[in-house]
Scaffold this active site. Structure first.
Site, PDB file in Angstrom:
ATOM      1  N   ASP A 117       0.860  -1.188   0.000  1.00 58.50           N
ATOM      2  CA  ASP A 117       0.000   0.000   0.000  1.00 58.50           C
ATOM      3  C   ASP A 117       0.898   1.241   0.000  1.00 58.50           C
ATOM      4  O   ASP A 117       1.920   1.292   0.697  1.00 58.50           O
ATOM      5  CB  ASP A 117      -0.907  -0.008   1.237  1.00 58.50           C
ATOM      6  CG  ASP A 117      -2.055   0.983   1.100  1.00 58.50           C
ATOM      7  OD1 ASP A 117      -3.210   0.539   1.001  1.00 58.50           O
ATOM      8  OD2 ASP A 117      -1.791   2.208   1.107  1.00 58.50           O
ATOM      9  N   ILE A 118       0.490   2.251  -0.765  1.00 58.83           N
ATOM     10  CA  ILE A 118       1.308   3.466  -0.889  1.00 58.83           C
ATOM     11  C   ILE A 118       1.304   4.285   0.403  1.00 58.83           C
ATOM     12  O   ILE A 118       2.230   5.068   0.645  1.00 58.83           O
ATOM     13  CB  ILE A 118       0.809   4.305  -2.099  1.00 58.83           C
ATOM     14  CG1 ILE A 118       1.889   5.197  -2.645  1.00 58.83           C
ATOM     15  CG2 ILE A 118      -0.446   5.104  -1.757  1.00 58.83           C
ATOM     16  CD1 ILE A 118       1.546   5.810  -4.008  1.00 58.83           C
ATOM     17  N   GLY A 160     -15.876   2.723   3.802  1.00 63.36           N
ATOM     18  CA  GLY A 160     -14.637   3.497   3.690  1.00 63.36           C
ATOM     19  C   GLY A 160     -13.820   3.160   2.460  1.00 63.36           C
ATOM     20  O   GLY A 160     -12.629   3.479   2.389  1.00 63.36           O
ATOM     21  N   GLN A 161     -14.438   2.524   1.462  1.00 62.07           N
ATOM     22  CA  GLN A 161     -13.699   2.162   0.243  1.00 62.07           C
ATOM     23  C   GLN A 161     -13.384   3.412  -0.577  1.00 62.07           C
ATOM     24  O   GLN A 161     -14.270   4.249  -0.791  1.00 62.07           O
ATOM     25  CB  GLN A 161     -14.530   1.185  -0.597  1.00 62.07           C
ATOM     26  CG  GLN A 161     -13.794   0.682  -1.830  1.00 62.07           C
ATOM     27  CD  GLN A 161     -14.622  -0.319  -2.637  1.00 62.07           C
ATOM     28  OE1 GLN A 161     -15.769  -0.611  -2.311  1.00 62.07           O
ATOM     29  NE2 GLN A 161     -14.017  -0.831  -3.694  1.00 62.07           N
ATOM     30  N   HIS A 206     -10.202  -5.195  -3.246  1.00 61.29           N
ATOM     31  CA  HIS A 206      -8.870  -5.445  -2.704  1.00 61.29           C
ATOM     32  C   HIS A 206      -8.976  -5.864  -1.240  1.00 61.29           C
ATOM     33  O   HIS A 206      -9.834  -5.391  -0.508  1.00 61.29           O
ATOM     34  CB  HIS A 206      -7.968  -4.213  -2.837  1.00 61.29           C
ATOM     35  CG  HIS A 206      -8.588  -2.936  -2.331  1.00 61.29           C
ATOM     36  ND1 HIS A 206      -9.505  -2.224  -3.056  1.00 61.29           N
ATOM     37  CD2 HIS A 206      -8.415  -2.246  -1.177  1.00 61.29           C
ATOM     38  CE1 HIS A 206      -9.883  -1.155  -2.376  1.00 61.29           C
ATOM     39  NE2 HIS A 206      -9.237  -1.143  -1.221  1.00 61.29           N
ATOM     40  N   HIS A 264      -6.927  -5.743   2.239  1.00 59.74           N
ATOM     41  CA  HIS A 264      -5.789  -5.173   2.965  1.00 59.74           C
ATOM     42  C   HIS A 264      -5.245  -6.268   3.884  1.00 59.74           C
ATOM     43  O   HIS A 264      -5.993  -6.845   4.674  1.00 59.74           O
ATOM     44  CB  HIS A 264      -6.220  -4.018   3.870  1.00 59.74           C
ATOM     45  CG  HIS A 264      -6.740  -2.810   3.158  1.00 59.74           C
ATOM     46  ND1 HIS A 264      -5.965  -1.684   2.945  1.00 59.74           N
ATOM     47  CD2 HIS A 264      -7.960  -2.534   2.628  1.00 59.74           C
ATOM     48  CE1 HIS A 264      -6.700  -0.765   2.322  1.00 59.74           C
ATOM     49  NE2 HIS A 264      -7.911  -1.248   2.124  1.00 59.74           N
TER      50      HIS A 264
HETATM   51  P1  5GP Z   1      -9.630   1.495   0.392  1.00 63.02           P
HETATM   52  O1  5GP Z   1      -9.694   2.798   1.103  1.00 63.02           O
HETATM   53  O2  5GP Z   1     -10.363   1.562  -0.940  1.00 63.02           O
HETATM   54  O3  5GP Z   1     -10.038   0.306   1.205  1.00 63.02           O
HETATM   55  O4  5GP Z   1      -8.108   1.234   0.102  1.00 63.02           O
HETATM   56  C1  5GP Z   1      -7.432   1.789  -0.971  1.00 63.02           C
HETATM   57  C2  5GP Z   1      -5.973   1.737  -0.625  1.00 63.02           C
HETATM   58  O5  5GP Z   1      -5.240   1.968  -1.800  1.00 63.02           O
HETATM   59  C3  5GP Z   1      -5.535   2.801   0.399  1.00 63.02           C
HETATM   60  O6  5GP Z   1      -4.987   2.155   1.541  1.00 63.02           O
HETATM   61  C4  5GP Z   1      -4.490   3.621  -0.369  1.00 63.02           C
HETATM   62  O7  5GP Z   1      -3.408   4.016   0.437  1.00 63.02           O
HETATM   63  C5  5GP Z   1      -4.081   2.673  -1.474  1.00 63.02           C
HETATM   64  N1  5GP Z   1      -3.659   3.325  -2.688  1.00 63.02           N
HETATM   65  C6  5GP Z   1      -4.265   4.378  -3.319  1.00 63.02           C
HETATM   66  N2  5GP Z   1      -3.592   4.708  -4.433  1.00 63.02           N
HETATM   67  C7  5GP Z   1      -2.537   3.852  -4.515  1.00 63.02           C
HETATM   68  C8  5GP Z   1      -1.468   3.692  -5.456  1.00 63.02           C
HETATM   69  O8  5GP Z   1      -1.360   4.412  -6.452  1.00 63.02           O
HETATM   70  N3  5GP Z   1      -0.567   2.702  -5.209  1.00 63.02           N
HETATM   71  C9  5GP Z   1      -0.679   1.900  -4.118  1.00 63.02           C
HETATM   72  N4  5GP Z   1       0.269   0.975  -3.963  1.00 63.02           N
HETATM   73  N5  5GP Z   1      -1.662   2.007  -3.224  1.00 63.02           N
HETATM   74  C10 5GP Z   1      -2.583   2.974  -3.411  1.00 63.02           C
END
Ligand code: 5GP
Ligand code: ZN
Length: 116
Positions: free
Chosen positions: A33-34, A95-96, A102, A104
């Site tokens: 994750d970034i 919170g997506q 994906h 985590h």
């Molecule tokens: P969500 O909030 O949808 O459950 O998780 C999305 C995740 O994607 C977040 O933890 C965010 O840090 C990660 N993320 C967003 N953009 C990028 C990216 O460009 N590269 C990577 N490796 N992770 C990303």
């Protein structure tokens, strides 16, 4: 394969955006994750585009099983013997923020409960 040309994670899965892949097979890829929320924070995704878990169907059970099995394998590779947490944020209340299913994988610190 169903992909979305505007989807960030489809671009990562196809290699159009280069990231360090920690795991890959025919159907699943994983990468860091970034914005890591734990010392280990890995995103595990199907190559196929689903906007969220809620967009999967009963016939996707096999793929969902492979996603979890791959995640378990990655947790083993990361030596998370003390445990870890899996999170699948789904939809706005969940919170997506990225609309490609994906998992985590969070580890190497103690997780609180309830989640925020
Ligand atoms: P969500 O909030 O949808 O459950 O998780 C999305 C995740 O994607 C977040 O933890 C965010 O840090 C990660 N993320 C967003 N953009 C990028 C990216 O460009 N590269 C990577 N490796 N992770 C990303
Ligand atoms: Zn996608």
């Amino acid at each position: 394969m169903s992909t979305d040309s505007d989807c960030l994670f489809c671009k990562i899965a196809s290699g159009a955006i280069r990231v360090t892949l920690l795991y890959q097979d025919e159907r699943v890829v994983a990468f860091p994750d970034i914005r890591p929320q734990a010392p280990v924070h890995i995103l595990v995704i199907p190559r196929r585009h689903f906007a969220s878990l809620a967009h999967t169907a009963p016939e996707d059970t096999g793929l969902l099983g492979q996603l979890l099995a791959a995640t378990t394998e990655i947790a083993r590779q990361q030596n998370l013997a003390d445990g870890y947490r899996l999170v699948i944020n789904t939809g706005s209340d969940g919170g997506q923020t990225v609309e490609h299913l994906h998992v985590h994988l969070l580890g190497r610190r103690h997780m609180g409960w309830p989640p925020g």
